[in-house]
Design a protein around this motif. Structure first.
Motif, PDB file in Angstrom:
ATOM      1  N   VAL A  20      59.900  79.316 -32.296  1.00 52.48           N
ATOM      2  CA  VAL A  20      60.608  78.051 -32.090  1.00 52.48           C
ATOM      3  C   VAL A  20      59.673  76.938 -32.541  1.00 52.48           C
ATOM      4  N   ASP A  21      60.175  76.062 -33.417  1.00 51.69           N
ATOM      5  CA  ASP A  21      59.291  75.112 -34.097  1.00 51.69           C
ATOM      6  C   ASP A  21      59.837  73.684 -34.033  1.00 51.69           C
ATOM      7  N   GLY A  22      59.601  73.038 -32.891  1.00 53.84           N
ATOM      8  CA  GLY A  22      59.970  71.633 -32.761  1.00 53.84           C
ATOM      9  C   GLY A  22      61.446  71.384 -32.541  1.00 53.84           C
ATOM     10  N   VAL A  23      62.091  72.213 -31.743  1.00 53.97           N
ATOM     11  CA  VAL A  23      63.538  72.096 -31.503  1.00 53.97           C
ATOM     12  C   VAL A  23      63.820  71.002 -30.478  1.00 53.97           C
ATOM     13  N   SER A  24      64.810  70.165 -30.786  1.00 53.42           N
ATOM     14  CA  SER A  24      65.250  69.105 -29.874  1.00 53.42           C
ATOM     15  C   SER A  24      66.771  68.998 -29.912  1.00 53.42           C
ATOM     16  N   PHE A  25      67.400  68.953 -28.759  1.00 55.15           N
ATOM     17  CA  PHE A  25      68.844  68.702 -28.684  1.00 55.15           C
ATOM     18  C   PHE A  25      69.220  68.428 -27.233  1.00 55.15           C
ATOM     19  N   GLU A  26      70.427  67.943 -27.040  1.00 58.18           N
ATOM     20  CA  GLU A  26      70.977  67.718 -25.710  1.00 58.18           C
ATOM     21  C   GLU A  26      72.355  68.349 -25.635  1.00 58.18           C
ATOM     22  N   VAL A  27      72.726  68.771 -24.441  1.00 59.86           N
ATOM     23  CA  VAL A  27      74.056  69.326 -24.203  1.00 59.86           C
ATOM     24  C   VAL A  27      74.714  68.516 -23.103  1.00 59.86           C
ATOM     25  N   GLY A  28      75.905  68.015 -23.372  1.00 65.33           N
ATOM     26  CA  GLY A  28      76.605  67.175 -22.407  1.00 65.33           C
ATOM     27  C   GLY A  28      77.301  67.984 -21.330  1.00 65.33           C
ATOM     28  N   ALA A  29      77.568  67.332 -20.200  1.00 64.69           N
ATOM     29  CA  ALA A  29      78.281  67.975 -19.101  1.00 64.69           C
ATOM     30  C   ALA A  29      79.676  68.385 -19.556  1.00 64.69           C
ATOM     31  N   GLY A  30      80.053  69.617 -19.276  1.00 63.77           N
ATOM     32  CA  GLY A  30      81.363  70.117 -19.639  1.00 63.77           C
ATOM     33  C   GLY A  30      81.505  70.507 -21.092  1.00 63.77           C
ATOM     34  N   GLU A  31      80.415  70.480 -21.861  1.00 62.13           N
ATOM     35  CA  GLU A  31      80.475  70.789 -23.281  1.00 62.13           C
ATOM     36  C   GLU A  31      80.369  72.288 -23.522  1.00 62.13           C
ATOM     37  N   PHE A  32      81.024  72.755 -24.574  1.00 59.13           N
ATOM     38  CA  PHE A  32      80.876  74.129 -25.062  1.00 59.13           C
ATOM     39  C   PHE A  32      79.989  74.033 -26.303  1.00 59.13           C
ATOM     40  N   PHE A  33      78.726  74.436 -26.168  1.00 54.93           N
ATOM     41  CA  PHE A  33      77.711  74.227 -27.195  1.00 54.93           C
ATOM     42  C   PHE A  33      77.267  75.565 -27.753  1.00 54.93           C
ATOM     43  N   GLY A  34      77.248  75.684 -29.075  1.00 54.94           N
ATOM     44  CA  GLY A  34      76.857  76.925 -29.715  1.00 54.94           C
ATOM     45  C   GLY A  34      75.546  76.816 -30.461  1.00 54.94           C
TER      46      GLY A  34
END
Length: 300
Positions: A20-34
């Motif tokens: 894993v090389d510098g991964v950044s993201f956010e997941v919102g409440a109630g979201e279906f994230f792939g």
């Protein structure tokens, strides 16, 4: 939208391999994230760090406002995890299996039994887990991840090795779970699955996120031609190449396919020649985006 998961500058190395090389993201409440990627892209490692199963080398992770590492026992009742490989207690029936998992969280037997209905296994309640089909075992695994009513659910390739019917039945279960307000994070190799289920996807390769966004947005951003196909013999490849807007023509003896940036012109020209037998129009898909970003070479 409130953030259920926040990941910033995440890194994890195993010897000479930067998983894993510098991964950044956010997941919102109630979201279906792939999270999508070829073998070795870093999907499962990323997920295991977020779940608190592995310690990151660098970066910050928050889950439901808390840090998952060091192992955070306070988060366990709030998250559900379905791993790539499901392991059940031997010789227990589906009902006994689910009640046993539920008891670890103080869940009443009635709640565990109700989860069998939710995942479509009520008629298999008294069947030993060893005798369940692959699709049924996967649904039971998901039921075990949901039995304590978590706010956040992690699914690591939940439909791997399932037949098409079992996959689609499981999709219905996942849609229902998400509709109830749970946040779902999914890893999968199936592009159609991600395109149908996910609100947003992140495409990973070699430990990095290459693109992220709603599947439809990623597809529209790909400058890919439209493929218009008709039955072979409807017109000759030479005639097809003369159609206005035709860029490339192939004919495999079953279908004649015209690749074009102007599908309306091609379809109109085919109609003028009364050559619409078996016509089908195929635009770009998430699979095209995936292959454009990660390449087409085989990954073991």
């Amino acid at each position: 939208m409130a953030h259920t998961i926040g990941v910033s500058g995440l890194r994890k190395r195993y010897g000479d391999v930067q998983a894993v090389d510098g991964v950044s993201f956010e997941v919102g409440a109630g979201e279906f994230f792939g999270i999508l990627g070829p073998n070795g892209a870093g999907k499962t490692t990323t997920l295991e760090i977020i779940e608190g199963l592995r310690e990151p080398d660098e970066g910050e992770v928050t889950v439901l406002g808390e840090r998952p590492w060091p192992r955070n026992a306070g988060l366990l009742p709030r998250i559900g995890v379905q791993l790539q490989a499901s392991s059940f207690f031997e010789r227990l029936t589906a009902r006994e299996q689910l009640r046993t998992f539920g008891s670890l969280y103080g869940v009443a037997a009635a709640r565990a039994d109700a989860m069998l209905e939710t995942v479509g296994l009520a008629d298999k309640a008294d069947v030993q887990v060893e005798k369940l089909s692959g699709g049924q075992a996967q649904r039971l695994s998901i039921a075990c991840a949901l039995v304590h009513d978590p706010e956040l659910v992690f699914l690591d390739e939940p439909t791997a090795a399932l037949d098409p019917q079992a996959r689609r039945n499981l999709w219905d279960v996942l849609r229902e779970i998400n509709t109830e307000g749970r946040t779902i994070v999914l890893t999968t190799h199936y592009m159609d699955e991600a395109e149908i289920l996910c609100d947003r996807v992140a495409i990973m390769d070699r430990g990095r996120i290459l693109e992220m966004g709603p599947p439809a947005t990623l597809v529209r951003g790909l400058a890919a031609p439209t493929r218009v196909s008709v039955a072979s013999g409807t017109l000759t490849p030479e005639d097809a190449r003369s159609l206005p807007g035709a860029d490339e023509v192939t004919d495999d003896g079953v279908s004649l396919v015209v690749s074009t940036r102007d599908p309306s012109a091609v379809v109109a020209a085919l109609a003028a020649r009364d050559a619409l037998t078996g016509v089908q129009i195929h635009g770009a898909t998430l699979e095209d985006v995936f292959l454009d970003l990660t390449g087409r070479e085989y990954r073991a």
